[in-house]
Design an enzyme around this catalytic site. Structure first.
Site, mmCIF file in Angstrom:
data_model
loop_
_atom_site.group_PDB
_atom_site.id
_atom_site.type_symbol
_atom_site.label_atom_id
_atom_site.label_comp_id
_atom_site.label_asym_id
_atom_site.label_seq_id
_atom_site.Cartn_x
_atom_site.Cartn_y
_atom_site.Cartn_z
ATOM 1 N N ARG A 170 0.838 -1.202 0.000
ATOM 2 C CA ARG A 170 0.000 0.000 0.000
ATOM 3 C C ARG A 170 0.875 1.255 0.000
ATOM 4 N NH1 ARG A 170 -5.114 0.273 1.293
ATOM 5 N NH2 ARG A 170 -5.000 -1.835 2.122
ATOM 6 N N ARG A 190 -10.169 2.760 -1.467
ATOM 7 C CA ARG A 190 -8.885 2.306 -0.925
ATOM 8 C C ARG A 190 -8.526 3.207 0.234
ATOM 9 N NH1 ARG A 190 -7.854 -2.591 -3.083
ATOM 10 N NH2 ARG A 190 -8.214 -2.525 -5.309
ATOM 11 N N LEU A 223 -5.867 5.253 2.097
ATOM 12 C CA LEU A 223 -4.564 5.833 1.786
ATOM 13 C C LEU A 223 -3.586 5.440 2.883
ATOM 14 C CD1 LEU A 223 -5.511 9.492 0.732
ATOM 15 C CD2 LEU A 223 -5.221 7.478 -0.725
ATOM 16 N N ASN A 257 -13.162 13.858 2.252
ATOM 17 C CA ASN A 257 -13.792 12.618 1.799
ATOM 18 C C ASN A 257 -15.304 12.757 1.923
ATOM 19 O OD1 ASN A 257 -14.107 9.860 1.090
ATOM 20 N ND2 ASN A 257 -14.062 9.215 3.229
ATOM 21 N N THR A 258 -16.028 12.192 0.968
ATOM 22 C CA THR A 258 -17.485 12.125 1.103
ATOM 23 C C THR A 258 -17.847 10.725 1.576
ATOM 24 O OG1 THR A 258 -17.915 11.317 -1.131
ATOM 25 C CG2 THR A 258 -17.754 13.697 -0.850
ATOM 26 N N HIS A 259 -18.913 10.644 2.370
ATOM 27 C CA HIS A 259 -19.301 9.334 2.897
ATOM 28 C C HIS A 259 -20.825 9.241 2.968
ATOM 29 C CE1 HIS A 259 -18.745 5.547 4.928
ATOM 30 N NE2 HIS A 259 -19.655 5.926 5.808
ATOM 31 N N SER A 312 -22.133 12.691 4.739
ATOM 32 C CA SER A 312 -21.134 13.500 5.448
ATOM 33 C C SER A 312 -19.986 13.859 4.513
ATOM 34 C CB SER A 312 -20.542 12.713 6.630
ATOM 35 O OG SER A 312 -21.545 12.228 7.493
ATOM 36 N N GLY A 372 -7.482 7.468 10.466
ATOM 37 C CA GLY A 372 -8.472 6.462 10.814
ATOM 38 C C GLY A 372 -9.388 6.188 9.628
ATOM 39 N N ASP A 403 -12.762 6.950 8.142
ATOM 40 C CA ASP A 403 -13.913 7.866 8.197
ATOM 41 C C ASP A 403 -14.065 8.500 9.581
ATOM 42 O OD1 ASP A 403 -14.545 7.307 5.504
ATOM 43 O OD2 ASP A 403 -15.634 5.517 6.086
HETATM 44 C C1 GAR Z 1 -20.412 7.715 -2.831
HETATM 45 O O1 GAR Z 1 -21.653 7.496 -2.188
HETATM 46 C C2 GAR Z 1 -19.314 7.856 -1.807
HETATM 47 O O2 GAR Z 1 -19.693 8.525 -0.664
HETATM 48 C C3 GAR Z 1 -19.022 6.431 -1.496
HETATM 49 O O3 GAR Z 1 -18.999 5.822 -2.748
HETATM 50 C C4 GAR Z 1 -19.959 6.471 -3.573
HETATM 51 C C5 GAR Z 1 -19.296 6.812 -4.889
HETATM 52 O O4 GAR Z 1 -20.249 7.104 -5.848
HETATM 53 N N1 GAR Z 1 -17.784 6.300 -0.790
HETATM 54 C C6 GAR Z 1 -17.622 5.472 0.247
HETATM 55 O O5 GAR Z 1 -18.476 4.720 0.640
HETATM 56 C C7 GAR Z 1 -16.251 5.527 0.880
HETATM 57 N N2 GAR Z 1 -16.291 4.924 2.169
HETATM 58 P P1 GAR Z 1 -19.843 7.719 -7.245
HETATM 59 O O6 GAR Z 1 -18.650 6.925 -7.771
HETATM 60 O O7 GAR Z 1 -21.048 7.539 -8.121
HETATM 61 O O8 GAR Z 1 -19.523 9.163 -7.025
#
Ligand code: GAR
Length: 220
Positions: free
Chosen positions: A64, A90, A92, A106-108, A135, A142, A144
């Site tokens: 990694r 992934r 980081l 990051n979006t979650h 979020s 960590g 998220d």
């Molecule tokens: C999104 O909902 C993002 O928050 C999530 O993957 C999706 C990507 O959608 N990420 C995670 O769950 C990371 N833990 P997209 O490729 O259509 O933008």
């Protein structure tokens, strides 16, 4: 003008929304490069906007850390002010988080700290909650677990599947992401306030975080 690198793994629908927003006159940020750990479908959105892409295939590296070093090398060429993880599946390596934080968000698809990890939507459904959320956070070492910049609740409806719920979460994620990127670019959100006080290597020596490994098990 804030320059942004976006990292994806999949369809990149949130990336697309950011590209559309950035194309509006007066939007104070622009995407300068899109990266991925695989040949992601979302590259098509970057190509549609004439934005360069970099692909650093995770599976072709022994560790990694080596993958992270190459990703950093290829993204840093574009000297982005901000790096957005938008569906990058992934983790980081810590050294890369240390290098990019706090200009790393990051979006979650959950209302963190509820349901971190790779299956935020599935885990919320399995838990039987009546509400979940979306979020946008600052990335730390960590899973998220970084400081929350924006989040919003979303109802879980009777009969929801992982797909239907995720499709209702994504528009909220997109709106929050665009608001946060605009806020950072406009100086309304000061990411320097989130700079880690101690390098993660020193924190790791001082603390044990067994739960991080458990929740991360599916984000390879
Ligand atoms: C999104 O909902 C993002 O928050 C999530 O993957 C999706 C990507 O959608 N990420 C995670 O769950 C990371 N833990 P997209 O490729 O259509 O933008």
């Amino acid at each position: 003008m804030l320059t942004v690198a976006v990292l994806i793994s999949g369809t990149g629908s949130n990336l697309r929304a950011l590209l559309d927003a950035a194309a509006e006159p007066g939007f104070p940020a622009r995407v300068v490069v899109v990266g991925a750990d695989r040949q992601a479908d979302g590259f098509a959105h970057a190509e549609a906007f004439g934005i360069p892409t970099v692909m650093v295939p995770f599976r072709e590296f022994e560790t990694r850390e080596q993958w992270g070093e190459e990703l950093r090398r290829q993204i840093d060429v574009w000297t982005p002010d901000l790096i957005v993880l938008s569906g990058l599946m992934r983790l980081l390596p810590d050294a890369l988080v240390d290098a990019w934080a706090p200009a790393l968000i990051n979006t979650h698809p959950a209302y963190l700290p509820e349901f971190p990890g790779a299956h935020g939507v599935r885990d919320a459904l399995a838990a039987g909650v009546s509400q979940t959320g979306a979020s946008v956070i600052v990335v730390d070492t960590g899973v998220d677990s970084g400081p929350i910049l924006a989040q919003e609740r979303i109802d879980v409806l009777p009969g929801d599947t992982e797909h239907t719920l995720h499709e209702r979460i994504k528009p909220v994620e997109r709106r929050l992401l665009i608001e946060v990127v605009r806020g950072i670019a406009a100086g309304e959100i000061d990411l320097s306030a989130y700079a880690p006080a101690i390098p993660s290597a020193d924190v790791a020596e001082a603390t044990e975080t067994p739960d991080a490994a458990a929740v991360a098990s599916d984000i390879a």
